[in-house]
Design an enzyme around this catalytic site. Structure first.
Site, PDB file in Angstrom:
ATOM      1  N   GLY A   1      -3.146  -3.634   1.479  1.00 42.83           N
ATOM      2  CA  GLY A   1      -2.081  -4.629   1.646  1.00 42.83           C
ATOM      3  C   GLY A   1      -1.835  -5.432   0.397  1.00 42.83           C
TER       4      GLY A   1
ATOM      5  N   ARG B   1      -2.060  -9.579  -3.784  1.00 41.83           N
ATOM      6  CA  ARG B   1      -1.573 -10.540  -4.788  1.00 41.83           C
ATOM      7  C   ARG B   1      -0.064 -10.385  -4.941  1.00 41.83           C
ATOM      8  NH1 ARG B   1      -2.900  -8.084 -10.671  1.00 41.83           N
ATOM      9  NH2 ARG B   1      -2.831  -5.898 -10.110  1.00 41.83           N
TER      10      ARG B   1
ATOM     11  N   LYS C   1       4.552  -9.920  -7.945  1.00 40.20           N
ATOM     12  CA  LYS C   1       3.176  -9.453  -8.179  1.00 40.20           C
ATOM     13  C   LYS C   1       2.457 -10.560  -8.943  1.00 40.20           C
ATOM     14  CE  LYS C   1       0.892  -5.308  -9.967  1.00 40.20           C
ATOM     15  NZ  LYS C   1       1.187  -3.923 -10.350  1.00 40.20           N
TER      16      LYS C   1
ATOM     17  N   ARG D   1       5.093   2.769   1.255  1.00 44.59           N
ATOM     18  CA  ARG D   1       4.175   3.673   0.555  1.00 44.59           C
ATOM     19  C   ARG D   1       3.654   4.729   1.522  1.00 44.59           C
ATOM     20  NH1 ARG D   1       1.758  -0.542  -3.192  1.00 44.59           N
ATOM     21  NH2 ARG D   1       3.130  -2.314  -2.814  1.00 44.59           N
TER      22      ARG D   1
ATOM     23  N   ASP E   1      -1.627   4.530  -1.859  1.00 40.99           N
ATOM     24  CA  ASP E   1      -0.934   3.234  -1.793  1.00 40.99           C
ATOM     25  C   ASP E   1      -0.042   3.030  -3.020  1.00 40.99           C
ATOM     26  OD1 ASP E   1      -3.740   3.176  -2.762  1.00 40.99           O
ATOM     27  OD2 ASP E   1      -3.202   1.189  -3.481  1.00 40.99           O
ATOM     28  N   ASN E   2      -0.154   3.902  -4.006  1.00 46.27           N
ATOM     29  CA  ASN E   2       0.717   3.816  -5.180  1.00 46.27           C
ATOM     30  C   ASN E   2       1.733   4.955  -5.202  1.00 46.27           C
ATOM     31  OD1 ASN E   2      -0.591   1.532  -6.046  1.00 46.27           O
ATOM     32  ND2 ASN E   2      -1.913   2.591  -7.497  1.00 46.27           N
TER      33      ASN E   2
HETATM   34  P1  AMP Z   1      -3.430  -1.890  -7.472  1.00 48.97           P
HETATM   35  O1  AMP Z   1      -4.610  -1.374  -8.201  1.00 48.97           O
HETATM   36  O2  AMP Z   1      -2.637  -2.938  -8.225  1.00 48.97           O
HETATM   37  O3  AMP Z   1      -2.553  -0.818  -6.932  1.00 48.97           O
HETATM   38  O4  AMP Z   1      -4.012  -2.673  -6.220  1.00 48.97           O
HETATM   39  C1  AMP Z   1      -4.833  -2.100  -5.243  1.00 48.97           C
HETATM   40  C2  AMP Z   1      -5.163  -3.124  -4.186  1.00 48.97           C
HETATM   41  O5  AMP Z   1      -5.935  -4.194  -4.736  1.00 48.97           O
HETATM   42  C3  AMP Z   1      -3.951  -3.791  -3.534  1.00 48.97           C
HETATM   43  O6  AMP Z   1      -4.260  -4.021  -2.183  1.00 48.97           O
HETATM   44  C4  AMP Z   1      -3.830  -5.070  -4.303  1.00 48.97           C
HETATM   45  O7  AMP Z   1      -3.165  -6.063  -3.560  1.00 48.97           O
HETATM   46  C5  AMP Z   1      -5.292  -5.437  -4.523  1.00 48.97           C
HETATM   47  N1  AMP Z   1      -5.471  -6.304  -5.718  1.00 48.97           N
HETATM   48  C6  AMP Z   1      -5.423  -5.923  -7.018  1.00 48.97           C
HETATM   49  N2  AMP Z   1      -5.649  -6.979  -7.826  1.00 48.97           N
HETATM   50  C7  AMP Z   1      -5.829  -8.057  -7.038  1.00 48.97           C
HETATM   51  C8  AMP Z   1      -6.092  -9.446  -7.275  1.00 48.97           C
HETATM   52  N3  AMP Z   1      -6.213  -9.955  -8.512  1.00 48.97           N
HETATM   53  N4  AMP Z   1      -6.205 -10.245  -6.197  1.00 48.97           N
HETATM   54  C9  AMP Z   1      -6.089  -9.755  -4.943  1.00 48.97           C
HETATM   55  N5  AMP Z   1      -5.850  -8.477  -4.656  1.00 48.97           N
HETATM   56  C10 AMP Z   1      -5.720  -7.616  -5.689  1.00 48.97           C
HETATM   57 MG    MG Z   2      -0.872  -0.649  -6.021  1.00 51.45          MG
END
Ligand code: AMP
Ligand code: MG
Length: 473
Positions: A89, A92, A112, A182, A256-257
């Protein structure tokens, strides 16, 4: 607050409340709008002048959602490097709502780095300036290159200092996509609400992305959902073919991406390779090369298998028939990708994609590992081709290629890794000059006067061998 000159829809929030937690952004001590994409603002029907105002900035921070927006954090699951994580989910991120763009397309406005949400798990919900600028410049470059992608509307700094090993400036990216649905959204709907919720999500995705199928929603049949899945497959194949032709490595193709729309999302550890190689990978966390260059079509196929699993009960009157339909569609994905890749290389060479020389070209790329960007331009610019391509260039020329069409698809300027790193390092120190120079060039990539000669050239020997990218979270 002054009257905003628009109001966003809250379709996702109201149609899929089980997947949308009402939420708002985190207060920022000293917010500053450092980049605004005015062209994109106009496309979205948003007034750039208002966005720059104090109220506009509050809006862009996700701070005064009512009555402008009903912002939500979206729930999704995901396979991360093959491991299923049921509850990911927007940890951030926030969906502010959907804008009716002037071209008639509904687009998500999404933040973001907007602070903690119920999905943050142990993390701080924040993002930092370097990675946010990286996503901004690469997504806008991809768009200019004709690759389906999320886009970037704005970057704000929050005035907050953030710990990421060292202390770095906090920032928010205002991101735009035709939706943020996604593969992981379907994985979530499946476990949280079963086939009923997955059907609602599929119907919503059909309305959003495949209007040609939407009229069948009045009387939905298994064929409709098979067509939906096949349409998603086509989008993925078309996108990965464009990555292939540009030498782009996404780096973190977790489910998720992977967007249902086929738009490229989450420019974290991505890179454009300057030596064309099957095993190119740059991500510091991709130890086994799961997401290396040559695996991208394969991995998207794997992600599509995860998607179709969530839709199975919709795909046929009996489980057997549903399985057969899913297998049949999925079984064609490889060929879809190969055909789309041929098409891309055909265009890049100004030739019929069915010619044998298209295969020869791909073989030569992997044998001689050239920088494909300068190689393709050398053909139309009549300059010397790189080593190993001399006789190819000769044969190519004899086939009467459409060089004018080529110069509209083969870029001069791409966001090369060493240029991006240099521009970001300067910008994080407060000097945005290089960032804007590079942005101007890569968002007008076919125009020889859009940037200096330095911005055309690959990095010097040795840079790419040591180059490593980070998720930057
Ligand atoms: P990402 O690697 O950006 O695709 O993120 C993967 C997951 O980690 C997603 O659920 C993001 O919301 C969560 N996430 C990544 N960075 C943070 C952060 N600094 N704080 C909270 N959640 C994060
Ligand atoms: Mg992501």
């Amino acid at each position: 607050m002054s009257t905003a000159p628009f109001k966003l829809d809250a379709q996702f929030a109201s149609e899929l409340p089980e997947m949308a937690a009402p939420w708002h952004g985190e207060d920022a001590p000293d917010p500053e709008l450092v980049i605004l994409n005015e062209d994109l603002a106009h496309l979205l029907g948003l007034d750039p002048g208002w966005l720059r105002s104090e109220d506009g900035i509050q809006f862009l921070l996700g701070l005064n959602p009512e009555p402008l927006t009903k912002s939500v954090a979206q729930a999704y699951s995901g396979h991360q490097f093959g491991q299923f994580v049921p509850s990911l989910g927007d940890g951030r991120a926030l969906l502010l709502g959907e804008a009716h763009s002037t071209d008639g397309v509904l687009r998500d406005i999404h933040l973001k780095g907007a602070g903690r949400t119920q999905f943050s798990r142990g993390a701080d919900g924040r993002a930092t300036l370097g990675p946010i600028l990286r996503e901004y410049i690469i997504s806008e470059a991809m768009h200019a290159l004709g690759v389906p992608t999320t886009r970037s509307l704005a970057v704000l700094t929050t005035g907050r200092k953030i710990q990421r090993g060292t202390v770095v400036p906090g920032a928010i990216l205002v991101r735009v996509a035709t939706s943020h649905i996604r593969v992981g959204s379907f994985q979530y709907s499946n476990i949280a609400g079963g086939i009923e919720l997955s059907t609602q999500l599929a119907n919503y995705a059909i309305t959003r992305h495949f209007p040609e199928l939407a009229q069948s929603l009045e009387n939905p049949t298994p064929e409709l959902y098979v067509s939906f899945f096949r349409s998603v497959l086509k989008r993925q194949a078309s996108t990965v073919a464009k990555w292939t032709r540009l030498g782009f490595v996404h780096g973190v193709l977790n489910t998720d991406n992977t967007l249902i729309s086929g738009e490229t999302i989450d420019y974290g550890p991505c890179a454009f390779m300057e030596r064309f190689r099957k095993d190119a990978k740059f991500s510091s966390i991709d130890n086994h090369g799961r997401y290396k260059f040559e695996n991208q079509p394969l991995i998207l196929g794997w992600n599509m298998a995860r998607l179709v699993e969530t839709l199975l009960p919709l795909l046929g009157p009996t489980p057997d028939e549903a399985m057969t339909a899913a297998h049949e569609a999925l079984g064609e994905f490889d060929d879809l990708c190969s055909a789309a890749i041929r098409q891309e290389f055909g265009q890049a060479l100004g030739l019929d994609p069915d010619l044998e020389i298209i295969d020869d070209f791909q073989e030569l790329l992997y044998r001689h590992n050239p920088d494909i960007t300068t190689l393709l331009r050398s053909l139309t610019d009549n300059t010397a081709p790189p080593a190993g391509f001399e006789s190819f260039a000769h044969t190519w020329k004899s086939l009467n290629p459409d060089t004018e069409a080529m110069s509209k698809v083969n870029p001069i300027f791409i966001p090369r890794n060493h240029l991006v790193e240099d521009a970001l390092a300067n910008a994080v120190d407060g000097d945005f000059e290089k960032f804007h120079e590079l942005l101007a060039a890569v968002t007008d990539p076919f125009n020889p006067t859009a940037g200096s000669n330095e911005l055309r050239l690959p990095s010097t020997e040795g840079f790419e061998e040591d180059y490593m990218t980070f998720c930057g979270t």
